[in-house]
Design a protein around this motif. Sequence first.
Motif, short mmCIF file in Angstrom:
data_model
loop_
_atom_site.label_atom_id
_atom_site.label_comp_id
_atom_site.label_asym_id
_atom_site.label_seq_id
_atom_site.Cartn_x
_atom_site.Cartn_y
_atom_site.Cartn_z
N LEU A 3 -6.63 31.42 28.35
CA LEU A 3 -5.30 31.46 27.84
C LEU A 3 -4.96 33.01 27.59
N CYS A 4 -3.92 33.50 28.30
CA CYS A 4 -3.52 34.76 28.22
C CYS A 4 -1.99 34.80 27.95
N THR A 5 -1.57 36.10 27.39
CA THR A 5 -0.24 36.42 27.16
C THR A 5 0.44 37.40 28.32
N LEU A 6 1.60 36.91 28.80
CA LEU A 6 2.10 37.77 30.11
C LEU A 6 3.35 38.63 29.42
N ILE A 67 8.42 32.19 30.96
CA ILE A 67 6.87 31.96 30.73
C ILE A 67 6.09 33.04 30.13
N ARG A 68 5.63 32.91 28.88
CA ARG A 68 4.99 33.97 28.45
C ARG A 68 3.49 33.67 28.17
N ARG A 69 2.95 32.37 28.49
CA ARG A 69 1.56 32.19 28.20
C ARG A 69 1.21 31.27 29.51
N LEU A 70 0.18 31.61 30.04
CA LEU A 70 -0.51 30.85 31.21
C LEU A 70 -2.22 31.38 31.22
N HIS A 71 -2.84 30.61 31.91
CA HIS A 71 -4.30 30.68 32.03
C HIS A 71 -4.68 31.65 33.16
N LYS A 116 3.33 26.09 25.21
CA LYS A 116 1.90 26.18 23.84
C LYS A 116 0.75 26.03 24.64
N TYR A 117 0.87 25.05 25.77
CA TYR A 117 -0.52 24.99 26.13
C TYR A 117 -0.90 25.88 27.65
N GLY A 118 -0.17 27.00 27.95
CA GLY A 118 -0.26 27.78 28.88
C GLY A 118 -0.28 27.31 30.18
N GLY A 142 12.44 22.85 29.83
CA GLY A 142 12.25 23.93 28.83
C GLY A 142 13.18 23.89 27.82
N GLU A 143 13.25 24.99 26.90
CA GLU A 143 14.23 25.33 25.87
C GLU A 143 15.53 24.91 26.22
#
Length: 453
Positions: A3-6, A67-71, A116-118, A142-143
């Motif tokens: 899991l990473c942050t973009l 999107i701010r989190r992906l694997h 949350k889960y990327g 999404g939001e």
Amino acid sequence: MKLCTLKIIEQEEDILGFPQSWNHIKPVKVSFGGRTKEVHSAPLTITDHTFLLSRSLAEKLSIPLTIRRLHVIQKEDTLHFGPLIGIITSGFSSIKTKPVGDRSSFFSRLMRNQAKYGVAFILFGKDHINWDEGTIKGYSYGEKGWEQITAPFPNVIYDRLPNRRMEGEEKFRTVKKKLQEEYLIPWFNPGFFNKLDVFERIEQDDEAKAYLPETHAFTSFSVIEQMLSKYGHVYVKPQNGSLGSGIHQIIYVRESDFYYCRFKDKDGNKRLRKYQTLERLFNNLFKNRSLKNMMVQQGISLMRYDQHPVDFRIHTNKDESGNWTVSAIAAKVAGTGSPTTHIKNGGEVKTLEEIVPDTKLRKQMKERITKASLVLSRALEQNMEGIIAEIGFDLGVDKEGRIWLFEANSKPGRSIFIHPDLRGFEKLTRKLMLSYAIYLTKMSILSPEELFT
């Protein structure tokens, strides 16, 4: 996959910054779903799992800027962000807040936690694909609620077609074949199970076949007569039925030499009819029906709750390691006069704690139901085509405590989760689906030969 942050930066060039701790060769390509671009990459001074992408690169890859989190995973010189999970279905509408009608709520709950889960999702149908550009114009949640997006072809596809009719359409079969064979996209939970086919496949597994009641295709009255003489009652059901539709319970009372049939008529009314012969019963109740797609199943004297028969719905899912796990167990109590425990036939959902209040007995029953469900899941996976990742089982426990399989469903309904004490398990089934999609994406990148050979 990690899991990473973009972080998106304002740059016109296709630039990637990767963490100093990233223990791989310098990436020269970046991929999202089915789209790959060459990049200028450089290590960052930071050591956490943060990657910087220029806006130009993110847009060319069609990574949603929200999107701010992906694997992330790397194979050779290509860095893969994802997974992009495609959900294929049908029945799209023009209502923006409900793109697939009442089923929109299920898909929105599934997509709500993608940040949350990327993971990233796209919901689409067979007509949303642009083959020339390699893109899909579908929907995401999404939001801001539902919105239409354009994305590359996904890493994996989750099959949520609502019925067999849509599954059998020629255009859909063509789309499925093309995405699987030409684009090598793993497609999980393909197709609806045929009830008789399921039993014939499971019979090939020595451990699993112990849970099978005697079951035959309808070929003649003599088959039913023989089974009635052995078991006292049988069930006649469609091989491709669902939700308890078309099920008839036939009972033979030896003392009076009469046949009884319990069923639900076309208006939804519960019926109990009495006949002197089996032939009269069928001539009256099945005279306008084709019997070639019917099956006959041994009747089981089920355990009871408040004098009503009880069976169990069990959900099993593949987890983040590709292994089967039991995600939910619920009891279903038959309604008065109903041949089945289905909720639409008056059945009621109960927890195992409500049905078996004794702690020791409940633990023993749960262990045996869990064991049976996992044995059956593995047997189905080994003997059915395609990638199976979730199953809904209808199991019975007879008065001696023996466990029986009644049905297996490749696209299990969610009706048991109306019980307030089972709603947490509904969340677990969704989480496990996401975890398995991540695992399947990883396998398709690192070891595609294991999936497609």
